[in-house]
Every structure is written in C-alpha cells, then in structure tokens.
Scaffold this motif. Structure first.
Motif, PDB file in Angstrom:
ATOM      1  N   PHE A  77     -30.157  21.138  13.344  1.00  0.00           N
ATOM      2  CA  PHE A  77     -31.071  21.877  12.473  1.00  0.00           C
ATOM      3  C   PHE A  77     -31.019  23.382  12.742  1.00  0.00           C
ATOM      4  O   PHE A  77     -31.008  24.188  11.815  1.00  0.00           O
ATOM      5  N   SER A  78     -30.983  23.750  14.023  1.00  0.00           N
ATOM      6  CA  SER A  78     -30.872  25.170  14.354  1.00  0.00           C
ATOM      7  C   SER A  78     -29.492  25.697  13.974  1.00  0.00           C
ATOM      8  O   SER A  78     -29.356  26.853  13.528  1.00  0.00           O
ATOM      9  N   ARG A  79     -28.456  24.864  14.116  1.00  0.00           N
ATOM     10  CA  ARG A  79     -27.108  25.293  13.711  1.00  0.00           C
ATOM     11  C   ARG A  79     -27.055  25.539  12.205  1.00  0.00           C
ATOM     12  O   ARG A  79     -26.417  26.488  11.735  1.00  0.00           O
ATOM     13  N   PHE A  80     -27.725  24.670  11.446  1.00  0.00           N
ATOM     14  CA  PHE A  80     -27.777  24.828   9.992  1.00  0.00           C
ATOM     15  C   PHE A  80     -28.388  26.175   9.621  1.00  0.00           C
ATOM     16  O   PHE A  80     -27.860  26.897   8.761  1.00  0.00           O
ATOM     17  N   LEU A  81     -29.493  26.521  10.257  1.00  0.00           N
ATOM     18  CA  LEU A  81     -30.160  27.788   9.960  1.00  0.00           C
ATOM     19  C   LEU A  81     -29.276  28.975  10.314  1.00  0.00           C
ATOM     20  O   LEU A  81     -29.128  29.918   9.524  1.00  0.00           O
ATOM     21  N   GLU A  82     -28.690  28.941  11.483  1.00  0.00           N
ATOM     22  CA  GLU A  82     -27.869  30.059  11.944  1.00  0.00           C
ATOM     23  C   GLU A  82     -26.635  30.240  11.069  1.00  0.00           C
ATOM     24  O   GLU A  82     -26.294  31.365  10.682  1.00  0.00           O
ATOM     25  N   GLU A  83     -25.967  29.133  10.734  1.00  0.00           N
ATOM     26  CA  GLU A  83     -24.722  29.220   9.958  1.00  0.00           C
ATOM     27  C   GLU A  83     -24.968  29.571   8.500  1.00  0.00           C
ATOM     28  O   GLU A  83     -24.037  29.986   7.799  1.00  0.00           O
ATOM     29  N   GLU A 198     -41.775  18.904  -0.317  1.00  0.00           N
ATOM     30  CA  GLU A 198     -42.088  20.260  -0.769  1.00  0.00           C
ATOM     31  C   GLU A 198     -40.825  21.101  -0.879  1.00  0.00           C
ATOM     32  O   GLU A 198     -40.713  21.984  -1.725  1.00  0.00           O
ATOM     33  N   HIS A 199     -39.853  20.819   0.011  1.00  0.00           N
ATOM     34  CA  HIS A 199     -38.611  21.594   0.047  1.00  0.00           C
ATOM     35  C   HIS A 199     -37.430  20.681  -0.298  1.00  0.00           C
ATOM     36  O   HIS A 199     -36.552  20.447   0.526  1.00  0.00           O
ATOM     37  N   THR A 200     -37.422  20.203  -1.521  1.00  0.00           N
ATOM     38  CA  THR A 200     -36.408  19.241  -1.956  1.00  0.00           C
ATOM     39  C   THR A 200     -34.997  19.818  -1.886  1.00  0.00           C
ATOM     40  O   THR A 200     -34.073  19.174  -1.371  1.00  0.00           O
ATOM     41  N   GLU A 201     -34.831  21.029  -2.403  1.00  0.00           N
ATOM     42  CA  GLU A 201     -33.491  21.635  -2.418  1.00  0.00           C
ATOM     43  C   GLU A 201     -32.973  21.849  -1.001  1.00  0.00           C
ATOM     44  O   GLU A 201     -31.806  21.576  -0.701  1.00  0.00           O
ATOM     45  N   MET A 202     -33.845  22.309  -0.113  1.00  0.00           N
ATOM     46  CA  MET A 202     -33.453  22.519   1.277  1.00  0.00           C
ATOM     47  C   MET A 202     -33.079  21.196   1.943  1.00  0.00           C
ATOM     48  O   MET A 202     -32.118  21.127   2.718  1.00  0.00           O
ATOM     49  N   ALA A 203     -33.833  20.137   1.632  1.00  0.00           N
ATOM     50  CA  ALA A 203     -33.524  18.815   2.189  1.00  0.00           C
ATOM     51  C   ALA A 203     -32.145  18.360   1.726  1.00  0.00           C
ATOM     52  O   ALA A 203     -31.356  17.816   2.505  1.00  0.00           O
ATOM     53  N   GLY A 204     -31.844  18.584   0.451  1.00  0.00           N
ATOM     54  CA  GLY A 204     -30.521  18.230  -0.068  1.00  0.00           C
ATOM     55  C   GLY A 204     -29.422  19.030   0.609  1.00  0.00           C
ATOM     56  O   GLY A 204     -28.359  18.483   0.960  1.00  0.00           O
ATOM     57  N   ASN A 205     -29.673  20.327   0.831  1.00  0.00           N
ATOM     58  CA  ASN A 205     -28.689  21.165   1.517  1.00  0.00           C
ATOM     59  C   ASN A 205     -28.454  20.683   2.943  1.00  0.00           C
ATOM     60  O   ASN A 205     -27.327  20.723   3.445  1.00  0.00           O
ATOM     61  N   MET A 206     -29.525  20.226   3.593  1.00  0.00           N
ATOM     62  CA  MET A 206     -29.401  19.741   4.967  1.00  0.00           C
ATOM     63  C   MET A 206     -28.555  18.472   5.020  1.00  0.00           C
ATOM     64  O   MET A 206     -27.722  18.311   5.920  1.00  0.00           O
ATOM     65  N   ILE A 207     -28.738  17.580   4.050  1.00  0.00           N
ATOM     66  CA  ILE A 207     -27.932  16.354   3.999  1.00  0.00           C
ATOM     67  C   ILE A 207     -26.466  16.706   3.784  1.00  0.00           C
ATOM     68  O   ILE A 207     -25.569  16.170   4.457  1.00  0.00           O
ATOM     69  N   GLU A 208     -26.201  17.610   2.853  1.00  0.00           N
ATOM     70  CA  GLU A 208     -24.819  18.030   2.598  1.00  0.00           C
ATOM     71  C   GLU A 208     -24.199  18.632   3.847  1.00  0.00           C
ATOM     72  O   GLU A 208     -23.032  18.362   4.176  1.00  0.00           O
ATOM     73  N   TYR A 209     -24.978  19.432   4.564  1.00  0.00           N
ATOM     74  CA  TYR A 209     -24.483  20.057   5.793  1.00  0.00           C
ATOM     75  C   TYR A 209     -24.122  19.001   6.830  1.00  0.00           C
ATOM     76  O   TYR A 209     -23.070  19.080   7.477  1.00  0.00           O
ATOM     77  N   MET A 210     -24.994  17.991   6.982  1.00  0.00           N
ATOM     78  CA  MET A 210     -24.720  16.919   7.951  1.00  0.00           C
ATOM     79  C   MET A 210     -23.455  16.161   7.586  1.00  0.00           C
ATOM     80  O   MET A 210     -22.619  15.861   8.449  1.00  0.00           O
ATOM     81  N   LEU A 211     -23.295  15.844   6.318  1.00  0.00           N
ATOM     82  CA  LEU A 211     -22.131  15.077   5.875  1.00  0.00           C
ATOM     83  C   LEU A 211     -20.847  15.894   6.037  1.00  0.00           C
ATOM     84  O   LEU A 211     -19.807  15.375   6.454  1.00  0.00           O
ATOM     85  N   GLU A 212     -20.906  17.184   5.731  1.00  0.00           N
ATOM     86  CA  GLU A 212     -19.746  18.040   5.895  1.00  0.00           C
ATOM     87  C   GLU A 212     -19.384  18.188   7.372  1.00  0.00           C
ATOM     88  O   GLU A 212     -18.205  18.173   7.744  1.00  0.00           O
ATOM     89  N   ALA A 213     -20.396  18.322   8.228  1.00  0.00           N
ATOM     90  CA  ALA A 213     -20.171  18.443   9.662  1.00  0.00           C
ATOM     91  C   ALA A 213     -19.530  17.169  10.209  1.00  0.00           C
ATOM     92  O   ALA A 213     -18.653  17.208  11.066  1.00  0.00           O
ATOM     93  N   ASP A 214     -19.961  16.023   9.674  1.00  0.00           N
ATOM     94  CA  ASP A 214     -19.419  14.742  10.135  1.00  0.00           C
ATOM     95  C   ASP A 214     -17.956  14.587   9.714  1.00  0.00           C
ATOM     96  O   ASP A 214     -17.140  14.049  10.453  1.00  0.00           O
ATOM     97  N   VAL A 215     -17.640  15.097   8.530  1.00  0.00           N
ATOM     98  CA  VAL A 215     -16.267  14.998   8.041  1.00  0.00           C
ATOM     99  C   VAL A 215     -15.353  15.861   8.893  1.00  0.00           C
ATOM    100  O   VAL A 215     -14.234  15.501   9.254  1.00  0.00           O
ATOM    101  N   GLN A 216     -15.856  17.069   9.270  1.00  0.00           N
ATOM    102  CA  GLN A 216     -15.087  17.964  10.101  1.00  0.00           C
ATOM    103  C   GLN A 216     -14.946  17.416  11.517  1.00  0.00           C
ATOM    104  O   GLN A 216     -13.970  17.640  12.171  1.00  0.00           O
TER     105      GLN A 216
END
Length: 216
Positions: A77-83, A198-216
């Motif tokens: 979560f902190s990596r997501f914010l920083e990146e 409340e933060h639907t778009e941010m939640a979606g971005n977080m899921i995408e980030y996790m999936l992309e990180a897992d692929v990498q």
C-alpha cells in the motif's frame, strides 16, 4: 462587612507560607483554573492539528483473517502511494487487520454497506458470505474489461440476488502475490471492493496495481 471580610482574607493569605498559598489559590479558584487549563489544552491541540494535520486517508482497506507483519512500513500500500506520486505525509491508506467470526462478519457487512471500507481481502468463504450479503461491488463496473479477461479462472462469480445474473465480485490473487510477500497471508486470498466504497476508483487502481506487481 464585605470589605472587612476581604481585608481579613488578604491578611490570612499573606500570612500563609508559599505551599499553603498555592493550595489556597487552587481551592479558591479551582473551577476557573481547570477551565483555563482545558482551554489552553484545546488551543494547543488545534494549533498542532493546523500545523501538522493527520494524513488524509485515500483508501480504507480491511484484511480479513490476515496476520500483522512485524514490519509493515514498506508494504504494497505504501509502495502504491510512493510509485504513483502521492505525498505520504499528507495522504495515506488505512489498513485494518480483522478476525472473522459470525459476529464480526455481521459487523463487517454493516461497515461495507455504510461505506467505511473500500477494499477488502479474504479467503473464498469470506468472499462468498459477503457476496451473498450484497456487501460487494460488481467488479465489471470498476475494472477494465481487458484486465478481467486476463484474470480468466481467477475471477469469482456470484449471482445477483435480484436478477439472478452472474457478476464478478472478487479476484483470486496469484500464489506469489504482494499481500503474501508482505506477510499478511499464507494461503489463497481474494481481493474485492465494498458495495458502498467511498473511494471506488482508488480501490480499482489498487487492484490493478497488485495484479500488475504480481505479473512482474
């Protein structure tokens, strides 16, 4: 008479040793002193909050039946914010580790529907219960169609209570996912978005980030 009493009080006061003078003042003006101290305390708190406000939570995450890592400062979560260019001194992601029982499951559903939680993770039983309780959002409304297609068999489907149509409510993360690497989970873990997030778009971005990180 009143003036004479005042004069006597002054004489008595001046004849007291320092320690008793302080006690006398406190007893006589106790309520006023307490109110002044409370006012000063509130003023100091307001000044501190203005100069050093608490970071704004841009996403609320509930990790159901997860472990609490010894060091979670460098988590996903902190990596997501920083990146993604967020100022981590002013913005943060609130992460809550929750146990899961009959009573906490009812509380969790209530909080999901009340908009207190945006994103949550848990095992299949947890996701099934929450989907049946209509506490989860259909991910087709948030995530790109191409991303869902890439997830294939990792998608968790459930029937809509009103229409009977099946929708995607969660995604099974790969075995070597970021939450596992951070020490939160050791087994299968699904990720989902709360129905009233409340933060639907941010939640979606977080899921995408996790999936992309897992692929990498």
């Amino acid at each position: 008479m009143a003036d004479a009493d005042k004069e006597r009080s002054k004489e008595v006061y001046h004849s007291l040793p320092l320690g008793k003078k302080i006690r006398y003042i406190f007893e006589y003006y106790k309520v006023i002193l307490i109110l002044i101290a409370a006012g000063v305390g509130i003023l100091i708190y307001v000044i501190i909050q203005i100069r050093n406000p608490d970071p704004e939570s841009v996403l609320s995450v509930a990790l159901v039946e997860a472990a609490t890592p010894l060091d979670d400062e460098g988590n996903v979560f902190s990596r997501f914010l920083e990146e993604n260019g967020y100022d981590t001194e002013e913005e943060t992601i609130t992460v809550e580790v929750m146990d899961y029982s009959y009573y906490t499951s009812q509380l969790l559903v209530t909080r999901l529907l009340a908009g207190e939680i945006d994103l949550l993770a848990g095992d299949e039983d947890t996701i099934e219960t929450l989907a049946e309780s209509e506490g989860l959002l259909e991910l087709e409304d948030v995530l790109p169609e191409e991303l869902l297609a890439e997830c294939g068999e990792s998608l968790y489907y459930a029937g809509d209570a009103d229409t009977g149509e099946e929708h995607v409510y969660a995604i099974l993360l790969p075995e070597s996912n970021a939450l596992a690497e951070d020490g939160y989970y050791t087994g299968e873990v699904y990720i989902a978005i709360a129905y009233s997030a409340e933060h639907t778009e941010m939640a979606g971005n977080m899921i995408e980030y996790m999936l992309e990180a897992d692929v990498q």
